[in-house]
Design an enzyme around this catalytic site. Structure first.
Site, PDB file in Angstrom:
ATOM      1  CD  GLU A 187      13.119   4.306   8.168  1.00 24.23           C
ATOM      2  OE1 GLU A 187      13.398   5.334   8.970  1.00 24.23           O
ATOM      3  OE2 GLU A 187      12.950   4.489   7.182  1.00 24.23           O
ATOM      4  CD  GLU A 221      11.342  12.909  10.197  1.00 25.07           C
ATOM      5  OE1 GLU A 221      12.184  12.286   9.600  1.00 25.07           O
ATOM      6  OE2 GLU A 221      10.192  12.514  10.644  1.00 25.07           O
ATOM      7  CE  LYS A 234      -1.539   2.795   2.191  1.00 26.87           C
ATOM      8  NZ  LYS A 234      -1.525   4.562   2.098  1.00 26.87           N
ATOM      9  CB  CYS A 241      13.807   9.178   7.713  1.00 27.58           C
ATOM     10  SG  CYS A 241      14.253   7.814   6.942  1.00 27.58           S
TER      11      CYS A 241
END
Length: 486
Positions: free
Chosen positions: A259, A390, A183, A293
């Site tokens: 992750e 972030e 997905k 990331c």
């Protein structure tokens, strides 16, 4: 630009098809904001059918036990990707806004190399190990340890480096003998659907073993995390979404691989070439508009070299600027969407509210597409939200330190622990500092860890488990111990 691939379709039980109700949603080029295609908006029935197909293929075929056949099929997929490389690269630049120079790395070449690497690993992997004879509780027994596929895997992937993350999940999962429902993120569904097309048209992978669904609705996609027929969820994305996936998977106690986010620190010790570290970190923060990331987005430098580091970082970003990602010289392209541009802009406003200043950049760009100026933020400490959260944009925060212990403290003072770097004139000193930093990957004096054979993942809220390397392959295996009479 090269021609784009055929229109996106779902892959369910071996068949390429539109959404069951015919619904679609637009695929946008983030560099222009223009529609470049339509994605099938998979329904709840489509997701249900994909899960059922994957379950049936795992339970009723020999996919999980026929290692040689899996190797054959994965080598076919690798060959098909190489044959389709030009269209894949063009689609990545158009759909993701990824600069074309990245196709030689995470954009295309490294993930395709990674598929070959894990296929080669499969060819020689010891799925059964003999423990020999022993006499537990006085009963002579011969024991073996067998590694077996987890089962049905829901692979849920983000938009920033889709081919890298799609293949880093489906390659090991299929090699291990699992069946998969992929997905993708609604911002980048076409690349996943193109993988489905290659599997359907160019490999002998049986129906149901690999499925692709592209619902835009989070509620529809959530079936994958709660359905008891799914044995494992492998997710890459935000920490907030990772928490939600863990909660949804808890009632059925699925295996969960996560992750997640990062706020990685690049540390220059007081004997390092601070200007070189500042320039390199500013360059890295611009790559793909900072949408990675593991990018180092905190530059931690000696206090007495702070102004120099800020100036070098700003000059580096100004020299890079923003460019059309199709331009071979582009480093910093657009962010993925208007939503992401607005999110980054909110952090730029916050930087001023927190008392920071912009050494360069500091605003979005008023032109078609979704653009943010490369930005260096000065004047904030590590407790600021700019240093803790972030952002996922081309924004670098420069933070002073007062020696090695303080640099380690700053690096570790984060909810995340994904990556980072340490530089020193002394390799021994840099290594000693690196050993104290709680992250899953770390570059020491310019070393590069990104490779198919190297495990990647994080400490703390950066995730659970590892992707790539032998560890990434073994995430998709269960361990069974068998005992026989000696």
């Amino acid at each position: 630009m090269s021609a784009l691939p055929p229109p996106a379709q779902l892959l369910i039980d071996g068949k390429l098809a539109p959404a069951s109700d015919g619904a679609t949603y637009p695929i946008l080029n983030p560099a222009t904001g223009e529609v470049i295609g339509q994605a099938p908006d998979a329904t709840a029935d489509d997701v249900e059918a994909a899960i059922a197909a994957a379950r049936r293929a795992f339970d009723e075929t020999d996919w999980s036990t026929d290692h040689a056949f899996r190797e054959h099929c994965l080598r076919q997929l690798h060959a098909a990707l190489l044959e389709d490389a030009e269209a894949f690269r063009a689609l990545t630049t158009a759909e993701v806004g990824m600069p074309s120079f990245m196709m030689g790395a995470a954009g295309f070449d490294v993930p395709v190399e990674g598929l070959k690497w894990v296929t080669d690993l499969l060819a020689g992997y010891a799925f059964e190990i003999d423990l020999g004879e022993a006499a537990p509780m006085g009963i002579r027994s011969r024991r073996t340890v067998r590694r077996e596929a987890v089962g049905v895997v829901a692979a849920i992937t983000p938009w920033n480096v889709p081919t890298q993350i799609n293949l880093a999940k489906i390659g090991p999962a299929l090699a291990a003998g699992c069946t998969v429902v992929l997905k993708p993120a609604p911002d980048t569904p076409w690349l996943a659907c193109e993988l489905g097309r290659l599997v359907a048209e160019h490999t002998d992978i049986p129906p149901g073993v690999f499925n692709v669904v592209s619902p835009r609705s989070n509620e529809v996609a959530a079936q994958l995390t709660s359905d008891p027929r799914v044995d494992m969820v492998s997710f890459t994305g935000s920490t907030a979404t990772g928490r939600a996936i863990m909660a949804a998977a808890a009632p059925t106690l699925k295996k969960v691989f996560l992750e997640l986010g990062g706020k990685s620190a690049a540390i220059a010790l007081d004997d390092a070439d601070v200007a070189a570290v500042a320039g390199g970190t500013a360059f890295a923060a611009c790559i793909h508009a900072g949408q990675g990331c593991a990018i180092t987005t905190r530059l931690v430098v000696p206090r007495d070299r702070y102004e120099e580091a800020v100036q070098v970082a700003a000059a580096t970003m100004e020299s890079i600027g923003i460019k059309d990602p199709a331009d071979p010289g582009a480093i910093c392209g657009p962010v993925i969407s208007a939503v992401q541009r607005d999110r980054v802009e909110s952090y730029l406003r916050l930087a001023i509210e927190e008392g920071g200043t912009f050494a360069t950049g500091g605003s979005v760009v008023d032109q078609p597409g979704y653009w943010v100026q490369p930005t260096v933020v000065a004047g904030l400490d590590n407790s600021s939200r700019l240093a803790q959260e972030e952002i996922f944009g081309p924004v670098l925060v420069v933070i002073p330190h007062d020696g090695d212990d303080d640099a380690v403290r700053i690096a570790n003072d984060s909810a995340f622990g994904l990556s980072g770097s340490v530089d020193s004139a002394s390799l021994e000193r840099a290594t000693a500092v690196a050993a104290r930093i709680r992250t899953g990957t770390l570059a020491v004096n310019g070393g590069v860890w990104f490779s198919p054979d190297a495990p990647f993942g994080g400490y703390k809220q950066s995730g659970i488990g590892r992707e790539m390397g032998v560890a990434g392959f073994e995430e998709y295996l269960e361990t069974k111990t068998l005992a026989f009479p000696a």
